[in-house]
Design a protein around this motif. Structure first.
Motif, PDB file in Angstrom:
ATOM      1  N   THR A  62      60.832   7.562  12.429  1.00  0.00           N
ATOM      2  CA  THR A  62      60.643   6.484  13.405  1.00  0.00           C
ATOM      3  C   THR A  62      59.477   6.732  14.353  1.00  0.00           C
ATOM      4  OG1 THR A  62      62.248   7.565  14.850  1.00  0.00           O
ATOM      5  CG2 THR A  62      63.084   5.827  13.436  1.00  0.00           C
ATOM      6  N   HIS A  63      58.852   7.905  14.261  1.00  0.00           N
ATOM      7  CA  HIS A  63      57.820   8.212  15.245  1.00  0.00           C
ATOM      8  C   HIS A  63      56.403   8.234  14.677  1.00  0.00           C
ATOM      9  CE1 HIS A  63      61.109   9.004  17.902  1.00  0.00           C
ATOM     10  NE2 HIS A  63      60.292   9.298  18.885  1.00  0.00           N
ATOM     11  N   TRP A  64      56.246   7.820  13.421  1.00  0.00           N
ATOM     12  CA  TRP A  64      54.916   7.839  12.823  1.00  0.00           C
ATOM     13  C   TRP A  64      54.070   6.600  13.125  1.00  0.00           C
ATOM     14  CZ3 TRP A  64      54.111   3.719   9.636  1.00  0.00           C
ATOM     15  CH2 TRP A  64      55.245   3.079   9.141  1.00  0.00           C
ATOM     16  N   PRO A  65      54.638   5.419  13.436  1.00  0.00           N
ATOM     17  CA  PRO A  65      53.807   4.202  13.468  1.00  0.00           C
ATOM     18  C   PRO A  65      52.653   4.231  14.470  1.00  0.00           C
ATOM     19  CG  PRO A  65      56.130   3.613  13.376  1.00  0.00           C
ATOM     20  CD  PRO A  65      56.052   5.077  13.641  1.00  0.00           C
ATOM     21  N   ARG A  66      52.911   4.672  15.708  1.00  0.00           N
ATOM     22  CA  ARG A  66      51.829   4.624  16.697  1.00  0.00           C
ATOM     23  C   ARG A  66      50.691   5.577  16.311  1.00  0.00           C
ATOM     24  NH1 ARG A  66      52.839   1.673  21.116  1.00  0.00           N
ATOM     25  NH2 ARG A  66      55.013   1.181  21.576  1.00  0.00           N
ATOM     26  N   LEU A  67      51.076   6.765  15.866  1.00  0.00           N
ATOM     27  CA  LEU A  67      50.062   7.723  15.438  1.00  0.00           C
ATOM     28  C   LEU A  67      49.332   7.201  14.205  1.00  0.00           C
ATOM     29  CD1 LEU A  67      48.650  10.457  15.562  1.00  0.00           C
ATOM     30  CD2 LEU A  67      50.570  11.459  14.336  1.00  0.00           C
ATOM     31  N   SER A  68      50.101   6.606  13.312  1.00  0.00           N
ATOM     32  CA  SER A  68      49.509   6.081  12.087  1.00  0.00           C
ATOM     33  C   SER A  68      48.474   5.000  12.412  1.00  0.00           C
ATOM     34  CB  SER A  68      50.616   5.508  11.195  1.00  0.00           C
ATOM     35  OG  SER A  68      50.067   4.987  10.015  1.00  0.00           O
ATOM     36  N   ARG A  69      48.778   4.184  13.411  1.00  0.00           N
ATOM     37  CA  ARG A  69      47.857   3.103  13.774  1.00  0.00           C
ATOM     38  C   ARG A  69      46.525   3.683  14.292  1.00  0.00           C
ATOM     39  NH1 ARG A  69      50.166  -1.827  17.236  1.00  0.00           N
ATOM     40  NH2 ARG A  69      50.073  -0.326  18.944  1.00  0.00           N
ATOM     41  N   VAL A  70      46.636   4.719  15.118  1.00  0.00           N
ATOM     42  CA  VAL A  70      45.428   5.352  15.653  1.00  0.00           C
ATOM     43  C   VAL A  70      44.632   6.005  14.517  1.00  0.00           C
ATOM     44  CG1 VAL A  70      44.558   7.199  17.139  1.00  0.00           C
ATOM     45  CG2 VAL A  70      46.429   5.739  17.926  1.00  0.00           C
ATOM     46  N   LEU A  71      45.347   6.735  13.664  1.00  0.00           N
ATOM     47  CA  LEU A  71      44.673   7.428  12.565  1.00  0.00           C
ATOM     48  C   LEU A  71      44.054   6.434  11.584  1.00  0.00           C
ATOM     49  CD1 LEU A  71      47.223  10.317  11.778  1.00  0.00           C
ATOM     50  CD2 LEU A  71      45.098  10.460  13.081  1.00  0.00           C
ATOM     51  N   ARG A  72      44.736   5.331  11.374  1.00  0.00           N
ATOM     52  CA  ARG A  72      44.237   4.330  10.428  1.00  0.00           C
ATOM     53  C   ARG A  72      42.909   3.765  10.939  1.00  0.00           C
ATOM     54  NH1 ARG A  72      47.314  -0.882  10.464  1.00  0.00           N
ATOM     55  NH2 ARG A  72      46.015  -2.332   9.289  1.00  0.00           N
ATOM     56  N   HIS A  73      42.858   3.500  12.216  1.00  0.00           N
ATOM     57  CA  HIS A  73      41.634   2.988  12.819  1.00  0.00           C
ATOM     58  C   HIS A  73      40.503   4.003  12.649  1.00  0.00           C
ATOM     59  CE1 HIS A  73      39.006   1.016  15.707  1.00  0.00           C
ATOM     60  NE2 HIS A  73      38.887   2.189  16.339  1.00  0.00           N
ATOM     61  N   GLU A  74      40.818   5.279  12.914  1.00  0.00           N
ATOM     62  CA  GLU A  74      39.803   6.333  12.771  1.00  0.00           C
ATOM     63  C   GLU A  74      39.372   6.458  11.305  1.00  0.00           C
ATOM     64  OE1 GLU A  74      38.467   8.426  15.113  1.00  0.00           O
ATOM     65  OE2 GLU A  74      39.485   7.356  16.734  1.00  0.00           O
ATOM     66  N   ALA A  75      40.342   6.407  10.416  1.00  0.00           N
ATOM     67  CA  ALA A  75      40.051   6.563   8.989  1.00  0.00           C
ATOM     68  C   ALA A  75      39.158   5.441   8.480  1.00  0.00           C
ATOM     69  CB  ALA A  75      41.355   6.606   8.194  1.00  0.00           C
ATOM     70  N   GLN A  76      39.399   4.223   8.974  1.00  0.00           N
ATOM     71  CA  GLN A  76      38.572   3.095   8.546  1.00  0.00           C
ATOM     72  C   GLN A  76      37.140   3.265   9.041  1.00  0.00           C
ATOM     73  OE1 GLN A  76      41.037  -0.003  10.066  1.00  0.00           O
ATOM     74  NE2 GLN A  76      41.957  -0.452   8.059  1.00  0.00           N
ATOM     75  N   THR A  77      37.008   3.833  10.242  1.00  0.00           N
ATOM     76  CA  THR A  77      35.667   4.074  10.784  1.00  0.00           C
ATOM     77  C   THR A  77      34.931   5.086   9.912  1.00  0.00           C
ATOM     78  OG1 THR A  77      36.574   3.715  12.979  1.00  0.00           O
ATOM     79  CG2 THR A  77      34.417   4.778  12.872  1.00  0.00           C
TER      80      THR A  77
END
Lengths: 496, 288
Positions: free
Chosen positions: B157-172
């Motif tokens: 239950t605690h991965w979504p916020r981190l995942s959102r940040v990482l996803r943004h970085e990964a796309q960059t």
């Protein structure tokens, strides 16, 4: 408002076991125990057992009415006993051949064989109405007891009010509420003044809040460890629950545990002194046999028993071994019960000293049901009659429900128990009950097969409002149901 | 509109600190936090017995023999508090590790294709839309409670916020020239993920891990408090606090104070370290 626990999972149907320790609240019984535990009539005005001990003839009072206003007759009594016999619930009436109404207020109960403890069913089986009994009765009981149900929200609250048709007279309370919230909630209700009588764990008994007093009631309610008696041979129940435990199947282990446990220390630890040591299932009762007991608190003697049986600490890790077996088992306790948790911890710690690794494990009752044939479990029993002894130790009950869960079987003990049941009278039955515990050669007690290790007899502790007079005390049986309410109809509110 | 990180903190850069000061703070807080964690994890090696009961030492106040006092079963509150913090640390590490791994896996997977990105986006929003603690409760209950239930409840239950940040970085990173060159040179997705994505995401990943840790230990305490955590006789801060309700009735303040204080200190140390890590990893932070 009362917070005394004891909410029945299956509802308030006597046929299925409600009130099996007596005083079913909503239903009247044929007989009841007075505050000295002597038998007195409730619905029955007279009761006789035939010379051959196979027929009970009971005459009923003619003014008893159910809470719906209909008259209670011998037909209702016969219906209740016959239905309970066929239902196979916790009220085991399999010995009953048939119950027959022989007049509107006379009933006869015919037994298949003499059974001295059958009288306990006359005390515990609440009478239900033949005309309206059916599905849903457990959640909407109609009976001739002192109270009738107003509302039951399972897991939360039960509200009752006086039965206006009750034959016992007026009751001075318009309504009584029972709340079911668990130990912490109950204690909080007491501290906020919302509850007027609260059952408290013995360890908390002396901490009553202002405006409440401590009431400690003597009981025959005990706690002990049930041992699986058979080895693990891969067997399982129909439900798939494993049967057997190789370690506890060894009588030396069971006897050593009985000799090792210091019950006085367990009483101090788990009950804060509100109880007494237990050495058998019926300590101090007329059918107890002190000869069957072994004194506890002797680690050296316990170690010697284990040594003699070959249990030695060969690898020096502090735990004994015998061949491939290690002297270890789990002590399962219900996670919601702080007293049983304390007993499991105390027992495990004491057993460590004799080289037995007992690991406490707190589980839900559902989980315990799947573990109770293969693990040591902290159980509690205690009744006003010896029928429970038969249930716990007769081989015919092996694996049946919650009684002989360890699959204990000893043909000599069976014979003693059967002789007790067939005795011509209560006094004549006592030597047989005692012989079942220890007859000089064998028995289910600690000196014999040591099928259990009994640890403590509890006091039931309550915090009671200073304004509530609960009348005379009765020695309580085990806590299922509401033993404190045995005389609820006689309670008085003493404040303005 | 403010942009928030996986732990809900403001990322707009308000209240910036010079990067040198951030680094010094990072070293200081890192040393304290890691030292604290190492000390707590070493507790099982100490000759303490948090399970030992004593009928003759019930409810003793703090004194030389028992600096934190004893509970109603005569158990040493110091030994239980330290053992409980060790349990908390183990649960926190395991839950944070699993949660971070899930977040990283989703973030990297989202760069593989637009479909994968959409799926990860929907899953993330779905998880964020559900009531947080209710979800933890449901997962822990479904997993059968106990330590495994707590770890899974927190981790899933605690991965979504981190995942959102990482996803943004990964796309960059995925859009960067050097990654496009790698692709043109025929490098596989796995190779690019290993050599470009993960090193770039590592600082945020570490900060995320550290910031999930205090959430994990607080949830462990919460779940154990309501009976869904580890077994009630074992040392856990939540269990000790639940048990302390009875002790408090008898005036035994020490059974609540010390475990509560231990939990707060451990959580606070990680929270502060994690926040400093996040700021150190944020390129917009501290630009003077």
């Amino acid at each position: 408002m009362l917070a005394v626990g004891g909410e029945p999972e299956t509802g308030f149907d006597p046929v299925m076991g409600w009130g099996r320790y007596g005083n079913p609240l909503f239903q009247a019984t044929l007989l009841r125990h007075d505050d000295d535990l002597a038998l007195e009539g409730d619905l029955a005005t007279s009761w006789d057992l035939s010379e051959d001990r196979l027929t009970w003839r009971i005459t009923l009072r003619d003014d008893a009415r159910f809470s719906d206003g209909t008259a209670l007759t011998a037909e209702d009594v016969a219906f209740t006993f016959n239905t309970a016999r066929d239902a196979g619930g916790l009220a085991d009436l399999s010995v009953l051949e048939i119950a027959r109404a022989i007049s509107p207020f006379e009933v006869e109960l015919y037994l298949r064989e003499p059974r001295i403890t059958f009288v306990s069913h006359l005390v515990s089986l609440g009478i239900v109405p033949a005309a309206t009994y059916g599905d849903g009765y457990a959640r909407g009981p109609v009976g001739a007891g002192p109270f009738r149900l107003v509302e039951w929200r399972e897991g939360e609250q039960l509200v009752v009010e006086p039965n206006p048709y009750w034959h016992g007279g007026d009751i001075p309370f318009a309504r009584v509420s029972f709340v079911f919230g668990g130990e912490e909630t109950d204690l909080s209700l007491a501290r906020t003044g919302a509850a007027h009588l609260v059952a408290v764990p013995p360890a908390q008994a002396d901490m009553a809040p202002a405006g409440m007093r401590v009431l400690n009631v003597e009981t025959v309610d005990n706690r002990g460890l049930m041992f699986p008696m058979v080895p693990d041979e891969g067997r399982a129940t129909d439900a798939g629950h494993p049967i057997g435990n190789d370690v506890t199947a060894d009588p030396a282990i069971r006897r050593a545990v009985n000799v090792a446990l210091d019950r006085e220390a367990l009483v101090a630890l788990a009950l804060a002194g509100h109880g007494r040591p237990a050495y058998g299932p019926v300590d101090g009762l007329p059918w107890d046999n002190p000869e069957a007991h072994l004194p506890g608190g002797d680690a050296d003697a316990a170690g010697a028993i284990l040594e003699a049986a070959g249990w030695q600490d060969a690898d020096g890790d502090g735990i004994r071994e015998l061949g491939d077996l290690t002297a270890e088992f789990t002590i399962v306790y219900p996670a919601s019960d702080s007293t049983r948790q304390a007993l499991a911890l105390g027992a495990a710690q004491q057993l460590q000293a004799i080289g037995i690794a007992a690991e406490p494990s707190g589980r839900s009752w559902d989980e315990i049901e799947a573990m109770l044939h293969s693990n040591v479990v902290v159980f509690g029993w205690g009744a006003h009659d010896p029928l429970e002894v038969y249930s716990l130790y007769h081989s015919s009950n092996a694996g049946q429900g919650w009684v002989n869960t360890g699959y204990y079987a000893n043909t000599t003990v069976d014979a003693h128990l059967e002789a007790a049941e067939a005795a011509p009278g209560f006094e004549a039955s006592l030597p047989h009950w005692q012989a079942a515990q220890w007859d000089g050669a064998t028995g289910f007690g600690a000196r014999g097969d040591a099928a259990w290790v009994w640890m403590v007899n509890l006091e039931h502790s309550y915090w009671v409002s200073d304004c509530l007079d609960t009348g005379a005390s009765q020695v309580h049986p085990h806590g299922h149901g509401f033993p404190i309410t045995w005389n609820l109809q006689d309670w008085r509110w003493t404040c303005e | 509109m403010t942009e928030t990180a996986f732990d809900g903190t403001d990322m707009t850069g308000a209240g910036r600190t010079p990067r040198g000061a951030v680094r010094r703070q990072l070293r200081r807080r890192g040393a304290v936090t890691i030292g604290l964690l190492a000390a707590v994890l070493a507790v099982p090696l100490l000759p303490l017995d948090p399970l030992s009961v004593d009928p003759f030492a019930r409810g003793l106040p703090p004194a030389f023999a028992f600096p934190f006092g004893t509970d109603l079963l005569g158990r040493d509150v110091l030994a239980r508090t330290l053992a409980a913090l060790a349990v908390s640390a183990q649960v926190g590490l395991a839950a944070a590790a699993v949660s971070t791994a899930i977040a990283l896996a989703f973030a990297v997977a989202a760069t593989f294709s637009q479909t994968a990105d959409r799926i990860v986006g929907v899953l993330t929003e779905l998880a964020l839309g559900l009531p947080h603690f209710v979800l933890v409760l449901m997962v822990a209950y479904a997993a059968g409670g106990g330590m495994t239930g707590v770890i899974l409840g927190v981790a899933l239950t605690h991965w979504p916020r981190l995942s959102r940040v990482l996803r943004h970085e990964a796309q960059t990173v995925a859009a960067a020239d050097y990654v496009r060159i790698s692709r043109a040179l025929g490098r596989s997705r796995g190779w690019i993920a290993r050599h470009h994505m993960v090193p770039h995401l590592l600082p945020q990943l570490v900060a995320g891990f550290v910031l999930i840790f205090p959430h994990a230990i607080l949830h462990e305490a919460g779940l154990s408090f309501i009976g869904l955590g580890i077994e009630p006789h074992l040392p856990s801060i939540g269990i000790m606090l639940a048990d302390s309700l009875r002790g408090l009735m008898a005036g035994h303040w020490w059974v609540a104070l010390f475990p509560g204080l231990g939990l707060v200190l451990l959580a606070l140390a990680f929270e502060m370290f994690g926040e400093t890590l996040r700021r150190a990893a944020d390129p917009r932070e501290g630009v003077a």
